[in-house]
Design a protein around this motif. Structure first.
Motif, short mmCIF file in Angstrom:
data_model
loop_
_atom_site.label_atom_id
_atom_site.label_comp_id
_atom_site.label_asym_id
_atom_site.label_seq_id
_atom_site.Cartn_x
_atom_site.Cartn_y
_atom_site.Cartn_z
N SER A 1 0.86 -1.17 0.00
CA SER A 1 0.00 0.00 0.00
C SER A 1 0.90 1.23 0.00
CB SER A 1 -0.94 0.00 1.19
OG SER A 1 -0.26 0.30 2.36
N GLN B 1 -11.25 2.45 -5.01
CA GLN B 1 -10.94 1.63 -3.84
C GLN B 1 -11.92 1.88 -2.69
OE1 GLN B 1 -6.88 2.17 -2.78
NE2 GLN B 1 -6.85 0.49 -1.33
N GLU B 2 -12.33 3.14 -2.51
CA GLU B 2 -13.21 3.43 -1.38
C GLU B 2 -14.63 3.72 -1.86
OE1 GLU B 2 -10.28 5.75 -0.68
OE2 GLU B 2 -9.39 4.49 0.87
N THR C 1 -11.75 -6.49 -2.76
CA THR C 1 -11.08 -6.53 -1.46
C THR C 1 -12.08 -6.56 -0.31
OG1 THR C 1 -9.10 -5.52 -2.31
CG2 THR C 1 -9.48 -5.27 0.02
N HIS D 1 -4.29 -7.03 -3.84
CA HIS D 1 -3.14 -7.55 -3.12
C HIS D 1 -3.33 -9.02 -2.81
CE1 HIS D 1 -5.86 -5.84 -0.07
NE2 HIS D 1 -5.76 -7.07 0.35
N ARG E 1 4.06 0.40 12.80
CA ARG E 1 5.05 0.57 11.74
C ARG E 1 4.69 1.69 10.77
NH1 ARG E 1 5.45 -5.03 12.56
NH2 ARG E 1 6.90 -5.14 14.28
N SER F 1 -2.28 6.26 2.02
CA SER F 1 -2.98 5.31 1.17
C SER F 1 -3.89 4.47 2.06
CB SER F 1 -1.97 4.43 0.44
OG SER F 1 -1.40 3.52 1.34
N GLY F 2 -4.77 3.71 1.43
CA GLY F 2 -5.76 2.94 2.17
C GLY F 2 -5.15 2.08 3.27
N GLY F 3 -4.07 1.40 2.96
CA GLY F 3 -3.44 0.50 3.92
C GLY F 3 -2.84 1.26 5.09
N GLN F 4 -2.25 2.40 4.78
CA GLN F 4 -1.65 3.21 5.85
C GLN F 4 -2.74 3.71 6.80
OE1 GLN F 4 0.24 5.86 3.03
NE2 GLN F 4 2.27 5.04 3.46
N ARG F 5 -3.88 4.08 6.26
CA ARG F 5 -4.98 4.56 7.11
C ARG F 5 -5.47 3.44 8.03
NH1 ARG F 5 -6.74 7.76 2.63
NH2 ARG F 5 -8.00 6.10 1.81
N ARG G 1 -3.73 1.23 9.37
CA ARG G 1 -2.82 1.12 10.50
C ARG G 1 -3.06 2.24 11.53
NH1 ARG G 1 2.86 0.06 7.82
NH2 ARG G 1 1.80 0.45 5.85
N VAL H 1 -7.64 -6.26 8.25
CA VAL H 1 -6.49 -6.30 7.35
C VAL H 1 -6.90 -6.51 5.90
CG1 VAL H 1 -4.84 -7.08 9.07
CG2 VAL H 1 -6.19 -8.76 7.84
N ALA I 1 -7.93 -4.55 3.69
CA ALA I 1 -7.48 -3.54 2.74
C ALA I 1 -5.96 -3.51 2.61
CB ALA I 1 -8.01 -2.17 3.16
N LEU I 2 -5.29 -4.38 3.32
CA LEU I 2 -3.83 -4.33 3.31
C LEU I 2 -3.24 -5.32 2.31
CD1 LEU I 2 -3.25 -4.26 7.17
CD2 LEU I 2 -3.54 -2.34 5.60
N VAL J 1 2.12 -6.25 4.36
CA VAL J 1 1.68 -5.47 5.52
C VAL J 1 0.68 -6.29 6.33
CG1 VAL J 1 0.72 -3.27 6.27
CG2 VAL J 1 2.00 -3.39 4.15
N GLN J 2 -0.15 -7.04 5.64
CA GLN J 2 -1.09 -7.93 6.29
C GLN J 2 -0.33 -8.87 7.25
OE1 GLN J 2 -3.25 -10.66 3.65
NE2 GLN J 2 -4.95 -9.23 3.75
#
Ligand code: ATP
Ligand code: ADP
Ligand code: SF4
Ligand code: SF4
Ligand code: MG
Ligand code: MG
Lengths: 330, 332
Positions: free
Chosen positions: A46, A99-100, A185, A215, B147, B161-165, B167, B187, B189-190, B194-195
């Motif tokens: 990401s 994505q959202e 996802t 992913h 992280r 980005s989506g994954g960072q949010r 977290r 998880v 969206a990760l 990262v997952q």
């Protein structure tokens, strides 16, 4: 696909945002093609620039950042095309699934209206036909009792159902290219299978090209013909899906494959790529993956490895490509 | 160990659907969405209970009941022996700290005008987790825990980005040192690497802090990996629950079997033996009589159309709600 002209040619695409006077190179020198009916998988951590790449192709990044390079749609450069002209292509020829879902569905309009408005804008269907098509599309993406849910608002749907509504809207006008940003996802595996089947059958029957950001390496394996792996804004590996998954050559791809919880003891610590991705404000000078790479050599810290062909249709951006990595189900 | 921390008994919840034009013409109220139809579950201290099921089957609704965002129409939820919906209990703010939910859509659950640092500081001060002077260093610790780079503290949600949010949402939940974590598609969206980090983090924190986790996800590989036990939900009902390894290697309910067979293989040439479900898709607007799965079930008999199967223990397996579970699991 070599005998026909690709429908989309992306060359040296760069998108740079600026924050507080600092340049953030989110996408750097990305190049790839998509042929008619071809499904290209785009994977990566990401923040690696997958969504920005898709948005830049559609001309949606210009407002926020500086976009250079060329994006050829059916031979015509759309990267610099004026917004007014681009709008005819967007939605009709090239559709995108964001994505959202909650931020791209209008919370104030019913789902039915959002679907029929898309059809009104991009097709010459009449009112009744649009309504029928809307129901048909909701049905296709597995929204039960579709007709009775046309009058409902997005918040009345579950997360996964909102995502399916987005997919229905994107596919309603039968686009020639679909940019799908993690379309499944939020979905469970049975609906995921159904939607991927739908996308694949449209790719097949209507020769719709697809860029599928995901992913889930299982989804890539089952859906895509080719795969491109992104890291810190660049494509670091690209090739036939079997080759990329079974014999990854870039150390990052190898790490990605090893992180999948498969054939490991339950509740054990999973393999992870050490370290964190670099911040865009402070990209390393040489290879962006170097701080996390076990195969790094001195040269990696100095120069940026170019994305080079190592075989027909297969390229890697690494000075020391991995030779015998254990990929998926190898 | 098997003392349940959370005891969910027979909860039911309905949403009033909005009225369609036809409803107006016929002067009837909108239809009712039956999101939960009698769910019973126990969460044992220190365990991870995985929850899987088709989208719209009620997983998030169940999660939201546990954190009291919704109040079930019938049934009860006890935490530490106390009814969380009892008259006096709702004023008990400590429950809101001890049981934390992490949402499916981190974008809409993070205030877009607050920086990550502000979001985390707010969580810390609302529940008085640290004296003012220690908040900044705790924020730094939390960012480290999930992280994220330290400069993340000064950024707004839309800059990630989506994954960072996702977290950030985890850091916020962990800020208040909860005992129970409700992880709704935490998880999903990760990306895998990262997952894996987040899953390792959860497993590690769980051991260290003896956290109890309800883990809702649709990535079956991941659920199998993290869960001690797994519950399969279909149309607002639990159709199978049991030990994770047993359930994954030998699902007993026809729906569990179909669900597990739909997971995409990592091998491009392994097209799998997916059991494609036949019949109409389930709708909580219109839950079929008898076994709610009978319209799609290969094993359905006439009896299934009339009688609702109750959850019952199956020797060597977990609990299964299927009239024909014995025969079905033998043929699997
Ligand atoms: N506020 C609401 N008003 C009306 N109906 C609702 C509301 N929230 C949820 N529902 C309905 O309740 C059912 C269960 O929704 P829920 O969000 O619990 O599903 P879920 O299992 O979490 O699905 P997903 O995997 O897609 O997130 C769905 O049919 C949904 O449309
Ligand atoms: N509008 C924006 N302004 C500044 N930075 C952005 C913006 N949109 C995305 N970014 C940054 O660009 C990078 C790539 O983001 P994105 O393409 O969304 O990643 P992903 O690969 O997860 O889809 C991230 O570091 C993100 O924080
Ligand atoms: S170029 Fe060097 S640092 Fe970069 S991935 Fe290859 S070996 Fe590792
Ligand atoms: S009770 Fe009958 S219909 Fe329901 S799952 Fe079992 S066999 Fe199928
Ligand atoms: Mg993205
Ligand atoms: Mg949900």
């Amino acid at each position: 696909m070599s005998d026909t002209q690709p429908i989309l040619e992306v060359e040296n695409l760069c998108t740079t945002f600026t924050r507080g006077g600092v340049a953030l190179p989110a996408v750097r020198d990305v190049s790839f093609n998509v042929g008619k009916g071809e499904v290209l998988g785009l994977v990566g951590e990401s923040g690696s620039g997958k969504s920005v790449t898709l948005r830049s192709i559609l001309g949606l990044s210009r407002r926020y950042g500086d976009v250079t390079g060329s994006v050829k749609w059916m031979g015509q450069d759309i990267a610099q095309m004026p917004e007014r002209k681009l709008r005819h292509i967007r939605g009709r020829d090239i559709a995108m699934i964001f994505q959202e879902p909650m931020t791209s569905l209008n919370p104030l309009l019913t789902v039915g209206l959002q679907l029929t408005e898309t059809l009104k804008a991009h097709t010459d269907m009449g009112r009744a036909a649009r309504r029928d098509r809307a129901i048909e599309m909701l049905d296709h993406v597995g929204i039960p009792a579709a007709a009775s849910r046309l009058n409902e608002y997005p918040h009345q749907f579950s997360g996964g159902m909102r995502q399916r509504v987005m997919i229905a809207i994107a596919l309603a006008a039968s686009p020639k290219l679909l940019l799908a940003d993690e379309p499944t996802t939020a979905l469970d595996v049975t609906i995921q299978a159904q939607i991927l089947d739908l996308i694949l059958s449209l790719a097949d029957e209507l020769e719709m090209g697809v860029i599928l950001v995901t992913h889930d390496l299982g989804v890539v394996a089952q859906t895509c013909k080719r795969a491109a792996v992104m890291y810190a804004g660049r494509v670091v590996e690209q090739g036939d899906v079997r080759q990329v998954l079974r014999a990854p050559r870039h150390p990052y791809t190898v790490g990605l494959m090893r992180s999948v919880p498969q054939d490991v003891p339950p509740r054990s610590q999973l393999y992870t790529v050490p370290g964190t991705p670099p911040s865009l404000e402070a990209l390393p000078q040489g290879c962006a993956f170097a701080p996390r790479c076990q195969g790094r050599t001195e040269g990696c810290l100095v120069a940026r490895p170019p994305l080079e062909a190592i075989a027909q249709g297969r390229s890697v951006a690494c000075f020391n490509p991995v030779i015998d990595a254990q990929g998926a189900a190898a | 160990m098997t003392q349940p921390v959370m005891d969910i008994k027979d909860i039911e919840l309905e949403f009033q659907g909005s009225r369609t034009l036809i409803d107006f013409v016929k002067q009837r109220p909108g239809r009712v969405v039956r999101a939960l139809n009698g769910v019973s579950l126990q969460l044992n201290k220190g365990e991870t209970l995985g929850v899987v099921g088709e989208s719209g089957c009620g997983k998030s609704t169940l999660a939201r009941c546990i954190v009291r965002l919704y109040e079930p129409k019938r049934g009860s939820i006890h935490f530490d022996g106390k009814d969380i919906f009892a008259a006096g209990a709702k004023a008990d703010r400590s429950y809101n700290r001890r049981v934390q939910m992490m949402f499916q859509d981190p974008y809409s659950s993070l205030n877009p005008r607050m920086t990550t640092g502000q979001i985390l500081s707010e969580a810390l001060s609302v529940h008085k987790m640290r004296p003012e002077g220690e908040i900044a260093s705790r924020v730094a610790e939390l960012l480290d825990l999930v992280r994220l780079p330290q400069d993340a503290a000064g950024k707004l949600p839309h800059e990630f980005s989506g994954g960072q949010r996702q977290r950030i949402a985890i850091a916020r939940a962990l800020a208040v040192e909860p005992e129970v974590l409700i992880a709704d598609e935490l998880v999903s969206a990760l990306d895998v690497s990262v997952q894996a980090q987040v899953v390792n983090l959860l497993l590690e924190l769980q051991d260290r802090l003896n956290l109890t986790i309800l883990f809702v996800a649709h990535d079956l590989r991941l659920v199998r990996h993290v869960s001690n036990r797994v519950a399969v939900i279909y149309l607002g009902r639990i159709v199978e629950v049991g030990d994770s390894e047993t359930l994954f290697s030998n699902p007993s309910h026809p729906y569990s079997q179909a669900l597990l067979s739909a997971a995409p293989s990592l091998d491009p040439d392994d097209k799998g033996s997916a059991i494609r479900l036949q019949g109409e898709l389930p709708s909580p607007l219109n839950v079929p009589p008898g076994c709610p799965f009978h319209v799609r079930c290969r094993h359905a008999t006439d009896f299934c159309k009339i009688e609702v199967p109750e959850l019952r223990a199956l020797p060597g397996r977990g609990e299964v709600a299927c009239h024909h579970a014995e025969e079905v699991s033998e043929n699997a």
